[in-house]
Design an enzyme around this catalytic site. Structure first.
Site, PDB file in Angstrom:
ATOM      1  N   CYS A 136      -1.473 -14.210   9.855  1.00 52.38           N
ATOM      2  CA  CYS A 136      -1.379 -14.255  11.327  1.00 52.38           C
ATOM      3  C   CYS A 136      -2.213 -15.384  11.941  1.00 52.38           C
ATOM      4  O   CYS A 136      -1.752 -16.103  12.828  1.00 52.38           O
ATOM      5  CB  CYS A 136      -1.786 -12.907  11.917  1.00 52.38           C
ATOM      6  N   HIS A 244      -5.126 -12.744  18.527  1.00 50.42           N
ATOM      7  CA  HIS A 244      -6.213 -13.520  17.934  1.00 50.42           C
ATOM      8  C   HIS A 244      -6.492 -14.764  18.792  1.00 50.42           C
ATOM      9  O   HIS A 244      -5.557 -15.415  19.273  1.00 50.42           O
ATOM     10  CB  HIS A 244      -5.826 -14.018  16.534  1.00 50.42           C
TER      11      HIS A 244
HETATM   12  N1  LIG Z   1      -1.365  -6.032  11.571  1.00 52.25           N
HETATM   13  C1  LIG Z   1      -1.160  -7.343  11.579  1.00 52.25           C
HETATM   14  O1  LIG Z   1      -1.413  -8.056  12.555  1.00 52.25           O
HETATM   15  C2  LIG Z   1      -0.560  -8.027  10.383  1.00 52.25           C
HETATM   16  C3  LIG Z   1      -0.299  -9.375  10.485  1.00 52.25           C
HETATM   17  C4  LIG Z   1       0.265 -10.044   9.424  1.00 52.25           C
HETATM   18  C5  LIG Z   1       0.560  -9.366   8.273  1.00 52.25           C
HETATM   19  N2  LIG Z   1       0.298  -8.035   8.166  1.00 52.25           N
HETATM   20  C6  LIG Z   1       0.634  -7.383   6.911  1.00 52.25           C
HETATM   21  O2  LIG Z   1       1.682  -6.441   7.114  1.00 52.25           O
HETATM   22  C7  LIG Z   1       1.513  -5.335   6.226  1.00 52.25           C
HETATM   23  C8  LIG Z   1       1.453  -4.034   7.017  1.00 52.25           C
HETATM   24  O3  LIG Z   1       0.431  -4.127   7.980  1.00 52.25           O
HETATM   25  P1  LIG Z   1       0.304  -3.108   9.193  1.00 52.25           P
HETATM   26  O4  LIG Z   1      -0.739  -3.688  10.051  1.00 52.25           O
HETATM   27  O5  LIG Z   1       1.646  -2.778   9.789  1.00 52.25           O
HETATM   28  O6  LIG Z   1      -0.270  -1.798   8.420  1.00 52.25           O
HETATM   29  P2  LIG Z   1      -0.099  -0.259   8.774  1.00 52.25           P
HETATM   30  O7  LIG Z   1      -0.009  -0.053  10.233  1.00 52.25           O
HETATM   31  O8  LIG Z   1      -1.175   0.419   8.025  1.00 52.25           O
HETATM   32  O9  LIG Z   1       1.331   0.147   8.108  1.00 52.25           O
HETATM   33  C9  LIG Z   1       1.575   0.153   6.737  1.00 52.25           C
HETATM   34  C10 LIG Z   1       3.031   0.500   6.475  1.00 52.25           C
HETATM   35  O10 LIG Z   1       3.276   0.374   5.070  1.00 52.25           O
HETATM   36  C11 LIG Z   1       3.839   1.597   4.587  1.00 52.25           C
HETATM   37  N3  LIG Z   1       3.476   1.806   3.207  1.00 52.25           N
HETATM   38  C12 LIG Z   1       2.247   1.919   2.672  1.00 52.25           C
HETATM   39  N4  LIG Z   1       2.324   2.122   1.334  1.00 52.25           N
HETATM   40  C13 LIG Z   1       3.632   2.138   1.026  1.00 52.25           C
HETATM   41  C14 LIG Z   1       4.362   2.334  -0.176  1.00 52.25           C
HETATM   42  N5  LIG Z   1       3.751   2.510  -1.332  1.00 52.25           N
HETATM   43  N6  LIG Z   1       5.705   2.299  -0.114  1.00 52.25           N
HETATM   44  C15 LIG Z   1       6.343   2.116   1.053  1.00 52.25           C
HETATM   45  N7  LIG Z   1       5.711   1.939   2.235  1.00 52.25           N
HETATM   46  C16 LIG Z   1       4.361   1.943   2.212  1.00 52.25           C
HETATM   47  C17 LIG Z   1       3.282   2.656   5.500  1.00 52.25           C
HETATM   48  O11 LIG Z   1       4.079   3.815   5.417  1.00 52.25           O
HETATM   49  P3  LIG Z   1       3.482   5.305   5.693  1.00 52.25           P
HETATM   50  O12 LIG Z   1       3.626   5.530   7.185  1.00 52.25           O
HETATM   51  O13 LIG Z   1       4.381   6.173   4.912  1.00 52.25           O
HETATM   52  O14 LIG Z   1       2.068   5.305   5.222  1.00 52.25           O
HETATM   53  C18 LIG Z   1       3.406   1.936   6.844  1.00 52.25           C
HETATM   54  O15 LIG Z   1       4.737   1.971   7.294  1.00 52.25           O
HETATM   55  C19 LIG Z   1       0.251  -5.638   5.413  1.00 52.25           C
HETATM   56  O16 LIG Z   1       0.643  -6.283   4.222  1.00 52.25           O
HETATM   57  C20 LIG Z   1      -0.510  -6.594   6.299  1.00 52.25           C
HETATM   58  O17 LIG Z   1      -1.364  -7.435   5.570  1.00 52.25           O
HETATM   59  C21 LIG Z   1      -0.260  -7.341   9.205  1.00 52.25           C
END
Ligand SMILES: NC(=O)c1ccc[n+]([C@@H]2O[C@H](COP(=O)([O-])OP(=O)(O)OC[C@H]3O[C@@H](n4cnc5c(N)ncnc54)[C@H](OP(=O)(O)O)[C@@H]3O)[C@@H](O)[C@H]2O)c1
Length: 337
Positions: A136, A244
């Protein structure tokens, strides 16, 4: 992507998460065309329902066979690196192009790392069927750096970031909400985030930098196709919910006439908005950038300590432009091809 006139079938992996929920919102807002959609998460959320594009969808548990026989054309992944490592190749083997939000595939030489305003052509060279969405904090910096590179050449970039808790997903937002209520809960971070600035994003490496800092260095080189640019970063988590902010110092190879020239250069870039009127207290702010897809720049000023260079302030919504919107823009490139 050859769709023979039909709309693509899409999958969202991590559909219940912060980025996954924003995928749904952005796809709806941009009227992204699709025939069928499949929404996946972990066993924890399987069976729950979510609204998407006017319909109720049941969340399916992601398993090894989830992609079989579904003819999924585009799979948007945001479920963490481990999930992407295992399941992105399975989705690709079943015929989908994966757009992955985790850091798992970003530095793989056979996986393009794409910011559509900067290197759209790279999206069409994806031999593994996987395209990576950059980090990001890197995405938003690329949009103003690209025209500077093309116009003046860049010797060196110094990033200092002020990153929102939404970058840590739902856990990060909860830690700040709890802190505001007076509860020093530390689930996402090693210290309370409320009332603090944590110079610590992702884990520490042997070289003294954090992984987040090295992502900014390595991904800048890859996206701009230029390993010669000196890049260094200090990344800091601050008690801001979304968007950010970054202080960016750039040293040019060539001279420039005036800061107005830079403002005009930035103003001509689609997706980049100049907010630079300090006399009237106008500069980019996290709260204004939240819930938008643009990158905002301001406080543009000459760096008098070097022969040719500038400092500027750069702000964008990390969950939208820094994640979901950038990935959906990549998917739009694919279906337009
Ligand atoms: N937040 C940001 O600004 C941002 C920016 C860039 C990239 N990212 C990346 O995007 C990804 C998710 O981030 P987030 O912020 O959205 O996190 P989050 O809110 O914690 O959400 C995680 C998601 O992944 C799912 N998940 C976890 N383990 C899994 C598995 N084994 N199989 C299938 N689904 C699974 C969760 O499902 P459940 O509901 O079932 O737990 C949930 O839908 C990460 O890789 C992060 O590094 C995030």
């Amino acid at each position: 992507m050859n769709l023979n006139g039909r709309k693509p079938n899409i999958a969202i992996v991590g559909a219940t998460g912060l980025v996954g929920g924003t995928f749904r919102k952005v796809l709806e807002e941009r009227n992204f065309p699709f025939e069928k959609a499949y929404l996946f998460a972990s066993a924890k959320s399987a069976g729950s329902t979510v609204e998407f594009a006017g319909k109720e969808y049941i969340i399916e548990e992601l398993t090894e066979t989830s992609f079989d026989g579904k003819e999924i054309d585009i799979a948007l992944f945001s479920a963490g690196g481990g999930t992407s490592e295992k399941f992105a190749p399975l989705a690709a083997a079943a015929g989908a192009i994966v757009v992955d939000n985790s850091s798992q595939w970003r530095m793989d030489p056979d996986v393009p790392l794409v910011v559509p305003e900067v290197n759209p052509e790279d999206a069409f060279r994806a031999p593994k069927g996987i395209i990576a969405n950059p980090n990001c904090s890197t995405i938003q910096a690329m949009v103003p750096l690209k025209p500077l590179l093309d116009t003046y050449g860049i010797k060196r970039v110094i990033y200092s970031t002020y990153q929102a808790v939404a970058g840590s997903g739902i856990k990060g937002i909860r830690d700040l909400e709890e802190g505001i209520q007076g509860n020093d809960i530390c689930v996402a971070y090693p210290h309370p985030i409320f009332g603090n600035c944590l110079p610590h994003i992702d884990s520490f490496l042997e070289n003294g930098y954090t992984k987040e800092e090295m992502k900014m260095v390595n991904e800048t080189h890859k996206i701009l196709h230029n390993d010669k640019i000196g890049v260094t970063a200090t990344t800091v988590r601050v008690p801001v919910f979304t968007a950010h902010s970054e202080s960016i110092n750039v040293e040019f190879e060539k001279p420039f006439d005036s800061v107005d020239e830079i403002r005009a250069l930035f103003a001509a870039v689609p997706g980049l908005i100049v907010q630079d009127d300090p006399a009237n207290n106008v500069y980019p702010l996290a709260r204004d950038a939240s819930e938008t897809d643009e990158v905002y720049v301001g406080r543009i000023r000459r760096d008098f300590s070097i022969e040719s260079g500038i400092n500027f302030w750069c702000v964008a919504d990390n969950v939208r432009k820094g994640a979901a919107s950038n990935a959906v823009q990549i998917a739009e490139l694919l279906i337009r091809q």
